[in-house]
Design a protein around this motif. Structure first.
Motif, PDB file in Angstrom:
ATOM      1  N   ARG A 204      33.602  16.700 -51.348  1.00  0.00           N
ATOM      2  CA  ARG A 204      34.545  16.519 -50.231  1.00  0.00           C
ATOM      3  C   ARG A 204      35.932  16.989 -50.630  1.00  0.00           C
ATOM      4  O   ARG A 204      36.694  17.532 -49.845  1.00  0.00           O
TER       5      ARG A 204
ATOM      6  N   ASP B 175      32.538   9.533 -42.638  1.00  0.00           N
ATOM      7  CA  ASP B 175      31.420   8.609 -42.452  1.00  0.00           C
ATOM      8  C   ASP B 175      31.159   8.388 -40.961  1.00  0.00           C
ATOM      9  O   ASP B 175      30.068   8.659 -40.492  1.00  0.00           O
TER      10      ASP B 175
ATOM     11  N   ASN C 197      35.982   8.213 -47.489  1.00  0.00           N
ATOM     12  CA  ASN C 197      35.117   7.444 -46.572  1.00  0.00           C
ATOM     13  C   ASN C 197      35.944   6.496 -45.717  1.00  0.00           C
ATOM     14  O   ASN C 197      37.115   6.212 -46.025  1.00  0.00           O
TER      15      ASN C 197
ATOM     16  N   ARG D 298      26.727   2.549 -46.792  1.00  0.00           N
ATOM     17  CA  ARG D 298      25.610   2.177 -47.674  1.00  0.00           C
ATOM     18  C   ARG D 298      24.742   1.108 -47.007  1.00  0.00           C
ATOM     19  O   ARG D 298      23.504   1.175 -47.094  1.00  0.00           O
TER      20      ARG D 298
ATOM     21  N   ASP E  31      20.616  11.375 -50.145  1.00  0.00           N
ATOM     22  CA  ASP E  31      22.054  11.111 -50.011  1.00  0.00           C
ATOM     23  C   ASP E  31      22.866  11.926 -51.011  1.00  0.00           C
ATOM     24  O   ASP E  31      23.541  12.874 -50.632  1.00  0.00           O
ATOM     25  N   ARG E  32      22.848  11.581 -52.287  1.00  0.00           N
ATOM     26  CA  ARG E  32      23.670  12.278 -53.259  1.00  0.00           C
ATOM     27  C   ARG E  32      22.803  13.142 -54.175  1.00  0.00           C
ATOM     28  O   ARG E  32      21.626  12.845 -54.376  1.00  0.00           O
TER      29      ARG E  32
ATOM     30  N   GLU F 131      28.479  -0.912 -51.429  1.00  0.00           N
ATOM     31  CA  GLU F 131      29.932  -0.707 -51.533  1.00  0.00           C
ATOM     32  C   GLU F 131      30.619  -0.417 -50.211  1.00  0.00           C
ATOM     33  O   GLU F 131      31.856  -0.517 -50.126  1.00  0.00           O
ATOM     34  N   SER F 132      29.842  -0.007 -49.179  1.00  0.00           N
ATOM     35  CA  SER F 132      30.521   0.455 -47.960  1.00  0.00           C
ATOM     36  C   SER F 132      29.624   0.241 -46.748  1.00  0.00           C
ATOM     37  O   SER F 132      28.412   0.032 -46.877  1.00  0.00           O
TER      38      SER F 132
HETATM   39  C1  GZL Z   1      27.741   9.874 -48.670  1.00  0.00           C
HETATM   40  C2  GZL Z   1      27.578   8.562 -49.407  1.00  0.00           C
HETATM   41  C3  GZL Z   1      28.906   7.916 -49.577  1.00  0.00           C
HETATM   42  C4  GZL Z   1      29.554   7.499 -48.261  1.00  0.00           C
HETATM   43  C5  GZL Z   1      30.304   6.291 -48.708  1.00  0.00           C
HETATM   44  O1  GZL Z   1      26.504  10.422 -48.383  1.00  0.00           O
HETATM   45  O2  GZL Z   1      26.989   8.771 -50.672  1.00  0.00           O
HETATM   46  O3  GZL Z   1      28.736   6.732 -50.342  1.00  0.00           O
HETATM   47  O4  GZL Z   1      30.382   8.472 -47.690  1.00  0.00           O
HETATM   48  C6  GZL Z   1      29.260   5.629 -49.574  1.00  0.00           C
HETATM   49  O5  GZL Z   1      30.731   5.441 -47.672  1.00  0.00           O
HETATM   50  O6  GZL Z   1      29.805   4.638 -50.349  1.00  0.00           O
END
Ligand code: GZL
Length: 304
Positions: free
Chosen positions: A160, A238, A210, A32, A105-106, A28-29
Motif C-alpha cells: 500500500r 478496508d 486501514n 480481520r 489475504d496476505r 487486530e481490526s
Molecule cells: C488486508 C489485511 C489487512 C487489513 C487490515 O488484506 O491483511 O489486515 O487491511 C488487517 O485491516 O488488519
C-alpha cells in the motif's frame, strides 16, 4: 486420502470430509473480524471441518499452528502470513508431509512458489494506487501527507505504501513528511497520530493503511482541536462498517475497499486442491472504492 466410491474424486477423511487447518493473523481490526467470520461460515456451508487458530499477530504463533496442523495430518492448510518473510522452513515441513498450502489475504516473498498451491487475496499495490489517485484528482496545490503504516513487514503495508508513492511521484508538491507503523490497530493509529500532531506542523492529509488506524487518527485530530475530514483530509483502506460510517459522516474523505469475504473462494479452492485439480496460482479479489456520497448509499446493505 482414500479414493471415493466410483473412483475419480479423492475423498479426504474416511467419510469424505475435508479437514482444513487455518492459521489466522489475529483479531487486530474490523477487517480481520469480518475475514474470520467469512472463513468460518464458508467452511460450515462447504462441509469442511475447520481447525482455527488466532496468532495474536505473532509469526511464531502462526508457525506453531501450521506445525500442529501438519502433525494432525489435516488435508489442507490455509493461512494469512502476518509478515512476508520467514515461512520457508515450516512450509517445507508441510510439503514433505504432502499437505497442500493455500495463502489467503496476505502473500509471502519466498522464491520457492512450490511451497503453496495458490494465493487468494487483494492487489495491495493497486489499493495504494487508488488512494493516491483520489488525492491527485481531488486536491490542488502542495499537500503534506502523514502515513499510518500497517504492520511492519506485512504485504499490505509494504504494497500500500509502494502503490501510493508511485502515483504521487507525478506531483512533486505532494510529499509524505512522516510515516510510521500503527500495526493496523485503532490504538496504534491514535498514538502515532498524536505524535505526528506534536512533531509535524500543518498536516494536510492522513493516509492510513486501514480504517481502524484512520479511526484512531480521528480521535487524536479531534483531541487536538481540529476537524477531521475538513482541516485534515483522511484517506483509508478496508471499508469496514465503522470506516464507512465515519466516511458517511464526513470525518473520512475517501476509502479504498479491501474485501475480507474470502471464505467461499477459499473453500472452493481447497476442494479442488485436495481433489488434485489444477488451480490458478493467483486469484485476485474483486473490490472498489467509496466517496462520502457512495458510503451513505452503500451502508444499509453492508454485511460487515
Ligand atoms: C488486508 C489485511 C489487512 C487489513 C487490515 O488484506 O491483511 O489486515 O487491511 C488487517 O485491516 O488488519
Amino acid at each position: 486420502a482414500a479414493c471415493g466410491a466410483g473412483g475419480g474424486d479423492d475423498a479426504a477423511g474416511d467419510d469424505g470430509t475435508i479437514t482444513m487447518g487455518f492459521a489466522q493473523v489475529g483479531a487486530e481490526s474490523g477487517w480481520r473480524t469480518a475475514n474470520t467470520k467469512s472463513v468460518q461460515e464458508a467452511a460450515k456451508a462447504a462441509g469442511i471441518d475447520l481447525k482455527f487458530s488466532d496468532a495474536q499477530q505473532k509469526q511464531e504463533n502462526q508457525i506453531k499452528a501450521i506445525r500442529s496442523y501438519v502433525q494432525q495430518k489435516v488435508d489442507v492448510i490455509a493461512f494469512s502470513p502476518v509478515v512476508e518473510t520467514g515461512w520457508d522452513t515450516v512450509l517445507l515441513e508441510a510439503k514433505r508431509a504432502n499437505i497442500p498450502v493455500i495463502l489467503t489475504d496476505r502473500a509471502i516473498d519466498s522464491e520457492d512458489t512450490s511451497l503453496y498451491e495458490t494465493f487468494l487475496g487483494s492487489d495491495f499495490v493497486e489499493e495504494g494506487n487508488k488512494a493516491a489517485q483520489w488525492l491527485l484528482d481531488n486536491t490542488t496545490g502542495a499537500q503534506k501527507v502523514v502515513e499510518l503504516q500497517g504492520t511492519t513487514g506485512a504485504a499490505p503495508a509494504i504494497d500500500r505504501k509502494k502503490g501510493f508513492e508511485e502515483v504521487i511521484a507525478s506531483r512533486p508538491d505532494i510529499e509524505i513528511v512522516a510515516s510510521q507503523t500503527g500495526d493496523f490497530t485503532r490504538s496504534g493509529g491514535k498514538q502515532v497520530m498524536e505524535a505526528f500532531l506534536r512533531s509535524t506542523p500543518d498536516i494536510d492529509v492522513v493516509y492510513a493503511h486501514n480504517d481502524d488506524m484512520g479511526l484512531g487518527a480521528i480521535e487524536a485530530i479531534r483531541a487536538a482541536g481540529k476537524v477531521p475530514g475538513k482541516d485534515i483530509t483522511i484517506i483509508t483502506v478496508d471499508a469496514v462498517k465503522a470506516g464507512m460510517e465515519a466516511l458517511a459522516a464526513g470525518e473520512i474523505n475517501f476509502i479504498v475497499e479491501c474485501n475480507p469475504l474470502l471464505g467461499e473462494q477459499l473453500m472452493d479452492l481447497a476442494k479442488k486442491v485436495v481433489a488434485g485439480e489444477e488451480v490458478p496460482a493467483r486469484v485476485v479479489t474483486e473490490e472498489g472504492t467509496f466517496t462520502q456520497e457512495q458510503a451513505k448509499a452503500a451502508l444499509p446493505d453492508r454485511q460487515y
